[in-house]
Design a protein around this motif. Structure first.
Motif, short mmCIF file in Angstrom:
data_model
loop_
_atom_site.label_atom_id
_atom_site.label_comp_id
_atom_site.label_asym_id
_atom_site.label_seq_id
_atom_site.Cartn_x
_atom_site.Cartn_y
_atom_site.Cartn_z
N ARG A 20 0.82 -1.22 0.00
CA ARG A 20 0.00 0.00 0.00
C ARG A 20 0.85 1.26 0.00
O ARG A 20 0.33 2.36 -0.23
CB ARG A 20 -0.92 0.02 1.22
CG ARG A 20 -1.94 -1.11 1.21
CD ARG A 20 -2.71 -1.21 2.51
NE ARG A 20 -3.18 0.07 3.02
CZ ARG A 20 -4.24 0.21 3.81
NH1 ARG A 20 -4.94 -0.86 4.17
NH2 ARG A 20 -4.60 1.38 4.25
N ALA A 21 2.14 1.14 0.28
CA ALA A 21 3.01 2.32 0.33
C ALA A 21 3.27 2.84 -1.08
O ALA A 21 3.56 2.08 -2.00
CB ALA A 21 4.32 1.97 1.02
N SER A 22 3.19 4.14 -1.26
CA SER A 22 3.37 4.75 -2.58
C SER A 22 4.83 4.85 -2.97
O SER A 22 5.16 5.06 -4.14
CB SER A 22 2.75 6.15 -2.60
OG SER A 22 3.38 7.00 -1.64
N ALA A 68 -2.59 7.36 10.24
CA ALA A 68 -3.57 6.47 9.61
C ALA A 68 -4.96 6.65 10.21
O ALA A 68 -5.97 6.45 9.52
CB ALA A 68 -3.12 5.02 9.75
N ALA A 90 6.46 7.65 5.45
CA ALA A 90 5.31 7.22 4.66
C ALA A 90 4.74 5.90 5.17
O ALA A 90 3.87 5.31 4.53
CB ALA A 90 5.72 7.08 3.20
N GLU A 93 0.98 5.01 5.19
CA GLU A 93 0.28 4.51 4.00
C GLU A 93 0.14 2.99 4.05
O GLU A 93 -0.83 2.43 3.53
CB GLU A 93 1.03 4.91 2.73
CG GLU A 93 1.08 6.41 2.50
CD GLU A 93 1.88 6.77 1.27
OE1 GLU A 93 1.75 7.90 0.78
OE2 GLU A 93 2.64 5.90 0.78
#
Length: 260
Positions: A20-22, A68, A90, A93
């Motif tokens: 899910r991390a960009s 979150a 991050a 995320e």
């Protein structure tokens, strides 16, 4: 604090889903986060402590959970939207927060390193709409660091709410740390839930709390008297002369990893 029902907790479990991390993030490579990715973490107590050596990811984990959940990265309530520096990772995320069926009536993210910024924002908002009464009626900047922390805990915190605290002991004397322990226990009995990153062996003694140790091996639930914080503190207080003799030897320039 009575025996908790995990189903009544606001946050029931945590898990990391790196997909899910960009973008790549150093935090995802920490052993504790890899453990969360592989096994997740089920919460079962209204007070949960994250402890461990510097650099193991305690504050990073708490920050990711807070963001979150919709809290401001620098601290405050969900309504705070100020930003002085975008330094948070991050990891949020990739953080999967499993919520319970209850919803908190309120919440607060307290992080010691940016509390000054929160106090400034409280003053700014108070000039628009009276806000200081909820913090004790006095500007947090008009108090000592420890007094402002304590004012927040006593006036802003209440039952049936979710609190994430990053090193709350930073500004508190040992006496106030014990008072905070009592306050945590009382509010947990009124339906509050706490997730706390700490180095304080005094706070960790909160009855009924779960303690999770973050280390190079991942994460492990640890009985209070087996935490490094308890063992080292007890050893020092029992034999300060012996430990000082060891610590002050020429070349002894690293923190001890265990009691002698």
């Amino acid at each position: 604090m009575g025996k908790p029902d995990a189903r009544s907790l606001f946050v029931r479990a945590l898990r990391v889903d790196s997909a899910r991390a960009s973008q790549p993030d150093y935090a995802l490579s920490l052993p504790a986060m890899r453990c969360l990715a592989a096994n997740g973490l089920s919460l079962r107590a209204p007070v949960t402590f994250f402890v461990g050596e510097n650099g193991t990811g305690k504050s990073t984990l708490l920050e990711a959970v807070a963001v979150a959940l919709g809290f401001n990265a620098e601290g405050g309530t969900r309504n705070f939207r100020f930003a002085t520096a975008a330094t948070h990772s991050a990891l949020h995320e990739a953080m999967v927060v499993v919520r319970g069926t209850r919803r908190p009536s309120d919440g607060f993210f307290l992080r010691a390193e940016s509390f000054y910024n929160v106090a400034t924002e409280v003053d700014r908002l108070d000039a628009i709409c009276p806000l200081l009464p909820a913090y004790g009626g006095k500007s947090l900047h008009a108090q000592s660091h420890g007094e402002s922390f304590w004012s927040l805990v006593m006036h802003r915190f209440h039952g049936d709410a979710l609190y994430l605290l990053d090193e709350p002991e930073a500004a508190l004397s040992p006496t106030r740390q014990l008072a905070l322990l009592a306050r945590l226990h009382a509010l947990a009995g009124e339906g509050a839930q706490f997730l706390i990153a700490t180095h304080s062996p005094l706070l960790m003694a909160c009855p009924g709390a779960d303690i999770w140790t973050l280390s190079d091996e991942g994460m492990q639930r640890t009985p209070y008297e087996q935490t490094e914080h308890y063992v080292l503190t007890r050893a020092f207080l029992n034999q300060p002369e012996r430990m000082l003799a060891t610590l002050l030897e020429p070349g002894a320039d690293e923190a001890p990893s265990k009691a002698p």
